[in-house]
Design a protein around this motif. Sequence first.
Motif, PDB file in Angstrom:
ATOM      1  N   MET A   1     -76.603 -39.159 -41.831  1.00 60.74           N
ATOM      2  CA  MET A   1     -76.033 -38.169 -40.900  1.00 60.74           C
ATOM      3  C   MET A   1     -77.295 -37.613 -40.232  1.00 60.74           C
ATOM      4  SD  MET A   1     -72.828 -38.116 -41.011  1.00 60.74           S
ATOM      5  CE  MET A   1     -72.017 -36.597 -40.386  1.00 60.74           C
ATOM      6  N   LEU A   2     -77.148 -37.323 -38.886  1.00 57.79           N
ATOM      7  CA  LEU A   2     -78.379 -36.777 -37.935  1.00 57.79           C
ATOM      8  C   LEU A   2     -78.137 -35.100 -37.969  1.00 57.79           C
ATOM      9  CD1 LEU A   2     -80.196 -37.319 -35.690  1.00 57.79           C
ATOM     10  CD2 LEU A   2     -78.286 -37.210 -34.135  1.00 57.79           C
ATOM     11  N   ILE A   3     -79.120 -34.596 -38.210  1.00 58.00           N
ATOM     12  CA  ILE A   3     -79.261 -33.077 -38.363  1.00 58.00           C
ATOM     13  C   ILE A   3     -80.065 -32.728 -36.990  1.00 58.00           C
ATOM     14  CG2 ILE A   3     -80.355 -31.161 -39.394  1.00 58.00           C
ATOM     15  CD1 ILE A   3     -79.701 -32.486 -42.047  1.00 58.00           C
ATOM     16  N   VAL A   4     -79.138 -31.710 -36.167  1.00 54.93           N
ATOM     17  CA  VAL A   4     -79.640 -31.359 -34.813  1.00 54.93           C
ATOM     18  C   VAL A   4     -79.854 -29.776 -34.822  1.00 54.93           C
ATOM     19  CG1 VAL A   4     -79.227 -31.539 -32.516  1.00 54.93           C
ATOM     20  CG2 VAL A   4     -78.490 -33.162 -33.602  1.00 54.93           C
ATOM     21  N   GLU A  71     -69.402 -28.232 -22.636  1.00 57.77           N
ATOM     22  CA  GLU A  71     -68.147 -27.626 -22.687  1.00 57.77           C
ATOM     23  C   GLU A  71     -67.009 -28.512 -23.107  1.00 57.77           C
ATOM     24  OE1 GLU A  71     -67.637 -27.737 -18.242  1.00 57.77           O
ATOM     25  OE2 GLU A  71     -69.001 -26.034 -17.824  1.00 57.77           O
ATOM     26  N   ARG A  72     -67.596 -29.727 -23.484  1.00 57.40           N
ATOM     27  CA  ARG A  72     -66.428 -30.846 -24.180  1.00 57.40           C
ATOM     28  C   ARG A  72     -66.458 -30.426 -25.825  1.00 57.40           C
ATOM     29  NH1 ARG A  72     -68.651 -35.156 -21.383  1.00 57.40           N
ATOM     30  NH2 ARG A  72     -70.039 -35.505 -22.942  1.00 57.40           N
ATOM     31  N   VAL A  73     -67.510 -29.589 -26.184  1.00 55.26           N
ATOM     32  CA  VAL A  73     -67.448 -29.577 -27.597  1.00 55.26           C
ATOM     33  C   VAL A  73     -67.163 -28.166 -27.870  1.00 55.26           C
ATOM     34  CG1 VAL A  73     -68.954 -31.559 -28.155  1.00 55.26           C
ATOM     35  CG2 VAL A  73     -69.954 -29.418 -27.765  1.00 55.26           C
ATOM     36  N   SER A  74     -66.915 -27.038 -26.873  1.00 59.36           N
ATOM     37  CA  SER A  74     -67.013 -25.739 -26.943  1.00 59.36           C
ATOM     38  C   SER A  74     -66.150 -25.119 -28.048  1.00 59.36           C
ATOM     39  CB  SER A  74     -67.040 -25.032 -25.615  1.00 59.36           C
ATOM     40  OG  SER A  74     -65.710 -25.358 -24.967  1.00 59.36           O
ATOM     41  N   ALA A  75     -64.939 -26.077 -28.279  1.00 58.33           N
ATOM     42  CA  ALA A  75     -64.039 -25.344 -29.076  1.00 58.33           C
ATOM     43  C   ALA A  75     -64.310 -25.416 -30.629  1.00 58.33           C
ATOM     44  CB  ALA A  75     -62.672 -26.613 -29.065  1.00 58.33           C
ATOM     45  N   GLY A  76     -65.585 -26.231 -30.680  1.00 58.20           N
ATOM     46  CA  GLY A  76     -66.186 -26.305 -32.070  1.00 58.20           C
ATOM     47  C   GLY A  76     -66.939 -25.206 -32.517  1.00 58.20           C
ATOM     48  N   ALA A  77     -67.348 -24.388 -31.550  1.00 62.34           N
ATOM     49  CA  ALA A  77     -68.250 -23.159 -31.614  1.00 62.34           C
ATOM     50  C   ALA A  77     -67.824 -22.118 -32.788  1.00 62.34           C
ATOM     51  CB  ALA A  77     -68.659 -22.354 -30.360  1.00 62.34           C
ATOM     52  N   LEU A  78     -68.706 -21.480 -33.304  1.00 58.26           N
ATOM     53  CA  LEU A  78     -68.230 -20.729 -34.302  1.00 58.26           C
ATOM     54  C   LEU A  78     -68.455 -19.004 -33.744  1.00 58.26           C
ATOM     55  CD1 LEU A  78     -69.863 -22.028 -37.678  1.00 58.26           C
ATOM     56  CD2 LEU A  78     -67.499 -22.111 -36.743  1.00 58.26           C
ATOM     57  N   ALA A  97     -75.047 -26.855 -27.763  1.00 59.42           N
ATOM     58  CA  ALA A  97     -75.912 -27.863 -27.551  1.00 59.42           C
ATOM     59  C   ALA A  97     -75.994 -28.735 -28.686  1.00 59.42           C
ATOM     60  CB  ALA A  97     -77.322 -27.488 -27.187  1.00 59.42           C
ATOM     61  N   ALA A  98     -75.858 -28.115 -29.933  1.00 62.53           N
ATOM     62  CA  ALA A  98     -76.282 -28.921 -31.084  1.00 62.53           C
ATOM     63  C   ALA A  98     -75.153 -29.748 -31.568  1.00 62.53           C
ATOM     64  CB  ALA A  98     -76.294 -27.848 -32.209  1.00 62.53           C
ATOM     65  N   LEU A  99     -73.805 -29.163 -31.171  1.00 63.75           N
ATOM     66  CA  LEU A  99     -72.702 -30.022 -31.438  1.00 63.75           C
ATOM     67  C   LEU A  99     -72.700 -31.240 -30.543  1.00 63.75           C
ATOM     68  CD1 LEU A  99     -69.827 -27.390 -31.680  1.00 63.75           C
ATOM     69  CD2 LEU A  99     -70.761 -28.825 -33.446  1.00 63.75           C
ATOM     70  N   ALA A 100     -72.989 -31.135 -29.138  1.00 57.66           N
ATOM     71  CA  ALA A 100     -73.063 -32.327 -28.321  1.00 57.66           C
ATOM     72  C   ALA A 100     -74.113 -33.263 -28.539  1.00 57.66           C
ATOM     73  CB  ALA A 100     -73.312 -31.600 -26.713  1.00 57.66           C
ATOM     74  N   ALA A 101     -75.168 -32.766 -28.931  1.00 61.84           N
ATOM     75  CA  ALA A 101     -76.148 -33.735 -29.423  1.00 61.84           C
ATOM     76  C   ALA A 101     -75.963 -34.445 -30.893  1.00 61.84           C
ATOM     77  CB  ALA A 101     -77.616 -33.070 -29.438  1.00 61.84           C
ATOM     78  N   ALA A 102     -75.215 -34.036 -31.788  1.00 59.46           N
ATOM     79  CA  ALA A 102     -75.118 -34.294 -33.079  1.00 59.46           C
ATOM     80  C   ALA A 102     -74.182 -35.831 -33.024  1.00 59.46           C
ATOM     81  CB  ALA A 102     -74.278 -33.345 -33.824  1.00 59.46           C
ATOM     82  N   GLY A 103     -73.247 -35.847 -32.073  1.00 58.74           N
ATOM     83  CA  GLY A 103     -72.544 -36.972 -31.912  1.00 58.74           C
ATOM     84  C   GLY A 103     -71.023 -36.869 -32.542  1.00 58.74           C
ATOM     85  N   ASN A 104     -70.649 -37.959 -32.547  1.00 55.83           N
ATOM     86  CA  ASN A 104     -69.005 -37.948 -33.361  1.00 55.83           C
ATOM     87  C   ASN A 104     -69.193 -37.411 -34.993  1.00 55.83           C
ATOM     88  OD1 ASN A 104     -68.153 -39.392 -30.872  1.00 55.83           O
ATOM     89  ND2 ASN A 104     -68.628 -41.488 -32.305  1.00 55.83           N
ATOM     90  N   GLY A 105     -67.883 -36.577 -35.052  1.00 55.28           N
ATOM     91  CA  GLY A 105     -67.879 -35.808 -36.214  1.00 55.28           C
ATOM     92  C   GLY A 105     -68.637 -34.667 -36.372  1.00 55.28           C
ATOM     93  N   GLY A 125     -73.970 -34.617 -37.325  1.00 52.37           N
ATOM     94  CA  GLY A 125     -73.130 -35.601 -37.134  1.00 52.37           C
ATOM     95  C   GLY A 125     -73.598 -36.946 -36.909  1.00 52.37           C
ATOM     96  N   ASP A 126     -73.022 -37.913 -36.596  1.00 53.72           N
ATOM     97  CA  ASP A 126     -73.338 -39.421 -36.857  1.00 53.72           C
ATOM     98  C   ASP A 126     -74.212 -39.822 -35.790  1.00 53.72           C
ATOM     99  OD1 ASP A 126     -71.723 -40.090 -34.539  1.00 53.72           O
ATOM    100  OD2 ASP A 126     -70.286 -41.354 -35.712  1.00 53.72           O
TER     101      ASP A 126
END
Length: 128
Positions: A1-4, A71-78, A97-105, A125-126
């Motif tokens: 897994m990639l850590i970003v 914006e695409r991953v904003s629902a995953g923000a805490l 930014a972290a979610l977008a760069a971490a990739g799928n999952g 993410g992957d």
Amino acid sequence: MLIVAGIGCRRGATGDVVVEAIDMALRTSGLTRTQLALLAVPDEKMHEAGIHAAARDVGVAVAPVTQQAMERVSAGALTISARVQDLKGVPSVAETAALAAAGNGARLLAPRSANTMATCAIATGDGR
């Protein structure tokens, strides 16, 4: 897994301030610098010298992330900051930014950490 590590910062934030935010987020997530693969920043912040200094200090590359990707991953923000949402169109710059760069999952390991000039969130993410 990639850590970003996703980074948000004020204009002129120094490398030391950005590293401080990174180290806080890593500690909160139970990780060390050696596990970190990448710093992700909004493409509009790629010119910030402090981000590049922090990346050199931590020993990772900097990857730009587009507004659209964040914006695409904003629902995953805490963390949801009304001010950031109004200014940047996402609930948290560092987290998206972290979610977008971490990739799928991609998922955040903890809410963002912050100091007076920078924020940092860690996602895994992957990488795809």
